[in-house]
Scaffold this motif. Sequence first.
Motif, PDB file in Angstrom:
ATOM      1  N   PRO A   1       0.821  -1.222   0.000  1.00 40.79           N
ATOM      2  CA  PRO A   1       0.000   0.000   0.000  1.00 40.79           C
ATOM      3  C   PRO A   1       0.852   1.269   0.000  1.00 40.79           C
ATOM      4  N   THR A   2       0.296   2.362  -0.540  1.00 38.86           N
ATOM      5  CA  THR A   2       0.995   3.651  -0.452  1.00 38.86           C
ATOM      6  C   THR A   2       1.050   4.064   1.020  1.00 38.86           C
ATOM      7  N   PHE A   3      -0.138   4.149   1.646  1.00 39.68           N
ATOM      8  CA  PHE A   3      -0.241   4.425   3.074  1.00 39.68           C
ATOM      9  C   PHE A   3      -0.906   3.218   3.722  1.00 39.68           C
ATOM     10  N   VAL A   4      -0.532   2.936   4.978  1.00 39.79           N
ATOM     11  CA  VAL A   4      -1.037   1.736   5.659  1.00 39.79           C
ATOM     12  C   VAL A   4      -2.568   1.697   5.663  1.00 39.79           C
ATOM     13  N   GLY A   5      -3.185   2.877   5.857  1.00 36.22           N
ATOM     14  CA  GLY A   5      -4.647   2.916   5.957  1.00 36.22           C
ATOM     15  C   GLY A   5      -5.345   3.155   4.631  1.00 36.22           C
TER      16      GLY A   5
ATOM     17  N   LEU B   1       4.137  -5.536   3.489  1.00 32.74           N
ATOM     18  CA  LEU B   1       4.988  -4.352   3.670  1.00 32.74           C
ATOM     19  C   LEU B   1       6.457  -4.730   3.528  1.00 32.74           C
ATOM     20  N   GLU B   2       6.689  -5.898   2.924  1.00 30.50           N
ATOM     21  CA  GLU B   2       8.059  -6.388   2.820  1.00 30.50           C
ATOM     22  C   GLU B   2       8.953  -5.408   2.070  1.00 30.50           C
TER      23      GLU B   2
ATOM     24  N   PRO C   1       8.420  -1.843   1.389  1.00 26.94           N
ATOM     25  CA  PRO C   1       7.492  -0.720   1.609  1.00 26.94           C
ATOM     26  C   PRO C   1       7.559   0.306   0.486  1.00 26.94           C
ATOM     27  N   TRP C   2       6.395   0.883   0.215  1.00 30.89           N
ATOM     28  CA  TRP C   2       6.285   1.873  -0.852  1.00 30.89           C
ATOM     29  C   TRP C   2       6.892   3.199  -0.426  1.00 30.89           C
TER      30      TRP C   2
ATOM     31  N   VAL D   1      14.596  12.343   4.933  1.00 28.66           N
ATOM     32  CA  VAL D   1      13.462  13.087   4.412  1.00 28.66           C
ATOM     33  C   VAL D   1      13.337  14.408   5.149  1.00 28.66           C
TER      34      VAL D   1
ATOM     35  N   LEU E   1      -5.155  10.118   1.532  1.00 27.11           N
ATOM     36  CA  LEU E   1      -4.022  10.092   2.461  1.00 27.11           C
ATOM     37  C   LEU E   1      -2.711  10.454   1.793  1.00 27.11           C
TER      38      LEU E   1
ATOM     39  N   LYS F   1       2.229  13.554  -2.048  1.00 30.24           N
ATOM     40  CA  LYS F   1       3.265  13.974  -1.097  1.00 30.24           C
ATOM     41  C   LYS F   1       4.376  12.930  -0.924  1.00 30.24           C
ATOM     42  N   PRO F   2       5.611  13.442  -0.770  1.00 30.69           N
ATOM     43  CA  PRO F   2       6.755  12.523  -0.668  1.00 30.69           C
ATOM     44  C   PRO F   2       6.690  11.665   0.594  1.00 30.69           C
ATOM     45  N   LEU F   3       6.977  10.412   0.462  1.00 26.42           N
ATOM     46  CA  LEU F   3       6.989   9.483   1.604  1.00 26.42           C
ATOM     47  C   LEU F   3       8.197   8.587   1.486  1.00 26.42           C
TER      48      LEU F   3
END
Lengths: 164, 251
Positions: free
Chosen positions: A51-55, A84-85, A87-88, A116, A144, A162-164
Amino acid sequence: MVDPGTIDPKILDILQEVKDPEIPTISLLDLGVITEVRIGENEQVRVEMTPTFVGCPAMDYMKRDVENKLEQNGYSDFEVNVSLEKPWTTNNITERGKKALKEHGLAPPPHLEKIVDIDILENVKCPYCESDNTELQTPFGPTLCRSMHFCHSCKQAFEQFKPL
Amino acid sequence: MENQAAKELLYKMADDALIIGHRNSEWTGIGPMLEEDISFSSMAQDKIGHSWALFKILNKLGENEPDIVAFTRNAEQFHNCQMVEFPIGEYNFSLVRHFFFDLAEYHRYEMLEDSSLGDLAQLARKIKGEIKYHVLHAKTWMKNLGNSTEEAVSRLQGSLNELYPMALGMFEPSPFEDQIVSDGIFGGESELMSKWRSSVMEIIDQTQLELNIDGDWNPLYGGRSGVHTEHLQPLLDEMSEVVRTDPAAEW
């Protein structure tokens, strides 16, 4: 981005057709949420997604869209796994993906180095007029993964992936 | 019992996220301005996503499915700190609570990045990136309003004094504190609290606000062992209204 080295280009073409449910200009491959595609013996397909964001509430839709696309193209033995192995991060977004975001009126995220710095949310380039004279309104947005900004040059509000 | 120390940690983290998430969502539609409405709603969605991911890890350790765990327990089975269950109050209360809570979350996930519990370490690395935005939001508004009008400063000051002892309840020591540290699962509540205090003061010192962290504060403990205020059960009743009406509903 998926390392295309070992993948049958045919299946990448098929997966390229699966788009983000909320930003239909970008494919899930270019968004970078498909992290691995493997084809075993007897055309057995295994796709890893993250996922981009967990939620992110769209994750289930994206997974189903990938499954449907594989099925429509005659694959019957496949497994789509979400973890999430790997992660994005926004660095997963391809150059083509960044262009697609801009087409949709979203400022693409900058490339992130290891550390970051939150300052990169300021003076984001306006996707409409390219001006840097912009201001962060809130680090949150309608989904999100977006932040909201205002451009003082063309007087328009816009969103950034937004940057993550 | 095996994994009991890890489960205790996961439950309190998941319950904190679930309850603060639901409280944050109560700002949807009534934020003091549109951007704040969106911010609290987005943070709510993040938090509830985090709680789901933590419940998933618990599920792998043998606990029930996330939805069952989230929606079918009573107040005394919840391990959230009491601070997160209080009603949203006025904006200054919610802002200061968010400031205290998210600075602690940030450090907690940072400490968990190297946890010996692999799934939790993986999740922590992911969530830390998201919490960064929550922290940015809290700090921005604490600094803006903490240097603004007399009313803003006095409202925030009142909320700081009211919430600080509640916030200390986040760090209520676990009965498994020694074990969890020696097993390499988590560095422990007291180390977390000391990092948190430094980060809190770093921001407070940039405002007209005051906080005597060495003062004689009485931490609001109890939440971690299931002791809660009268505010939690009504919230849980509301959260589980749909599932109690039709437990087999799909949406």
